[in-house]
Design an enzyme around this catalytic site. Structure first.
Site, mmCIF file in Angstrom:
data_model
loop_
_atom_site.group_PDB
_atom_site.id
_atom_site.type_symbol
_atom_site.label_atom_id
_atom_site.label_comp_id
_atom_site.label_asym_id
_atom_site.label_seq_id
_atom_site.Cartn_x
_atom_site.Cartn_y
_atom_site.Cartn_z
ATOM 1 N N LYS A 52 -7.282 -6.462 0.229
ATOM 2 C CA LYS A 52 -8.149 -5.279 0.215
ATOM 3 C C LYS A 52 -9.508 -5.626 -0.401
ATOM 4 O O LYS A 52 -10.554 -5.217 0.110
ATOM 5 C CB LYS A 52 -7.465 -4.137 -0.563
ATOM 6 C CG LYS A 52 -6.281 -3.553 0.199
ATOM 7 C CD LYS A 52 -5.417 -2.604 -0.620
ATOM 8 C CE LYS A 52 -4.150 -2.254 0.180
ATOM 9 N NZ LYS A 52 -3.229 -1.368 -0.509
ATOM 10 N N GLN A 96 -2.311 0.634 -6.381
ATOM 11 C CA GLN A 96 -1.342 -0.076 -5.546
ATOM 12 C C GLN A 96 0.082 0.333 -5.941
ATOM 13 O O GLN A 96 0.430 0.351 -7.119
ATOM 14 C CB GLN A 96 -1.549 -1.596 -5.697
ATOM 15 C CG GLN A 96 -0.704 -2.439 -4.774
ATOM 16 C CD GLN A 96 -1.033 -2.256 -3.289
ATOM 17 O OE1 GLN A 96 -2.136 -1.873 -2.922
ATOM 18 N NE2 GLN A 96 -0.063 -2.515 -2.434
ATOM 19 N N ASP A 119 -6.349 6.518 -0.136
ATOM 20 C CA ASP A 119 -5.026 6.211 0.436
ATOM 21 C C ASP A 119 -4.460 7.404 1.215
ATOM 22 O O ASP A 119 -3.514 7.244 1.985
ATOM 23 C CB ASP A 119 -4.035 5.872 -0.689
ATOM 24 C CG ASP A 119 -3.761 4.377 -0.802
ATOM 25 O OD1 ASP A 119 -3.791 3.699 0.238
ATOM 26 O OD2 ASP A 119 -3.501 3.921 -1.927
HETATM 27 N N1 GUN Z 1 1.963 -0.194 -1.181
HETATM 28 C C1 GUN Z 1 2.368 -0.452 0.088
HETATM 29 N N2 GUN Z 1 1.504 0.099 0.971
HETATM 30 C C2 GUN Z 1 0.539 0.696 0.238
HETATM 31 C C3 GUN Z 1 -0.627 1.424 0.585
HETATM 32 O O1 GUN Z 1 -0.965 1.643 1.753
HETATM 33 N N3 GUN Z 1 -1.373 1.873 -0.459
HETATM 34 C C4 GUN Z 1 -1.023 1.641 -1.753
HETATM 35 N N4 GUN Z 1 -1.798 2.148 -2.699
HETATM 36 N N5 GUN Z 1 0.061 0.996 -2.106
HETATM 37 C C5 GUN Z 1 0.829 0.514 -1.107
#
Ligand code: GUN
Length: 282
Positions: A52, A96, A119
């Site tokens: 990311k 996350q 998100d």
């Molecule tokens: N963990 C697995 N997929 C995601 C996601 O799309 N966003 C976040 N914040 N954590 C995750």
């Protein structure tokens, strides 16, 4: 021959479009900024967070990195989120998941200001999606809609079956397909006669979390098959929830793993970061 839907190419196209928008914002004095919080050092999460941050750098989005120790208390994490909520120079906040067991995920997600919820996990974002109001949408299902649209696949009027009912993928996927005027069924682990249900689908989305579970006997001839799963098998090979080699002869289009849905998730996160700029101070 089935059309192989190239998520890498579509995500690259979206990222190029976003690069232009971010550059234009910079000339107006706006620096798009995403705060990325990771608690603990789960190796898979570290890879996701690293990807990311790389995507941010590529597009020109500033990322602020908060790598907190595993033992961080819920109060400390909430205090950081409150601080970031109040900062005018921060557009998006991403925590996350998963979080360590002593932290309540719901509390943390609910603490993020909805206008910074890139998100799309906040109950307000989910509620807006449900009633058809504009708001942030969970990145993986939003990416799948982009993949379908940019591959020329019609959703309106089609039988769409989603296997899986998670808050992050299955439920928002169903709502988005409905918003696009699909006829939507959500199947899950308790669904009876699953193969009969999935065989109705013109568009089948597999988000089950079981390697190669979806074989050709789940798929109608000519269906579009979208594979959300990603699993590392022995020999380090990646595979999805769909048995690709088995299904590819019967479908009209399919997403590969890797290189299908996966790259779209980050592209849509970047898109949400850019969209969040217009929401600051609201
Ligand atoms: N963990 C697995 N997929 C995601 C996601 O799309 N966003 C976040 N914040 N954590 C995750």
């Amino acid at each position: 021959m089935a059309q192989v839907i190239d998520g890498k190419a579509v995500s690259a196209q979206i990222k190029e479009e976003l690069k232009g928008k971010v550059a234009a914002l910079r000339t107006e004095g706006v620096e798009v900024t995403l705060a990325v919080i990771q608690v603990g050092d789960d190796p898979a999460s570290s890879v996701y967070v690293g990807n990311k941050k790389k995507a941010c750098a590529y597009i020109g989005i500033r990322s602020l990195s908060y790598e907190l120790p595993e033992k961080t208390s819920q109060e400390e994490l909430l205090a950081l989120i409150h601080e970031l909520n109040g900062r005018e120079d921060v557009n998006g906040i991403l925590v996350q998941l998963p979080l360590p067991a002593h932290i309540a995920e719901e509390e943390v997600i609910g603490a993020i200001a909805p206008q910074k919820d890139v998100d799309g996990f906040h109950p307000q974002s989910v509620g807006k999606l449900c009633i058809g109001q504009p708001g942030f949408v969970s990145c993986t299902p939003a990416g799948i809609i982009q993949l379908l649209k940019r591959s020329g696949i019609e959703i309106a009027g089609k039988e769409c079956v989603v296997i899986g009912r998670s808050n992050i993928v299955g439920k928002p996927m169903a709502l988005l397909l409905l918003r696009e005027n699909g006829t939507v069924t959500v199947a899950h682990s308790k669904t009876e006669n699953l193969k009969e249900v999935t065989k109705r689908a013109d568009i089948l989305v597999a988000a089950v979390g079981k390697p190669r579970m979806v074989t050709r006997d789940y798929v109608k001839e000519g269906a579009v098959v979208i594979d959300v799963g990603i699993h590392r098998m022995e020999g380090n090979k990646l595979c999805g929830d769909v048995d690709y080699e088995n299904v590819v002869p019967v479908c009209s289009a399919i997403t590969p793993v890797p290189g299908g849905v996966g790259p779209m998730t980050i592209a849509m996160l970047m898109n949400n970061c850019v969209e969040s700029v217009g929401l600051q101070g609201k």
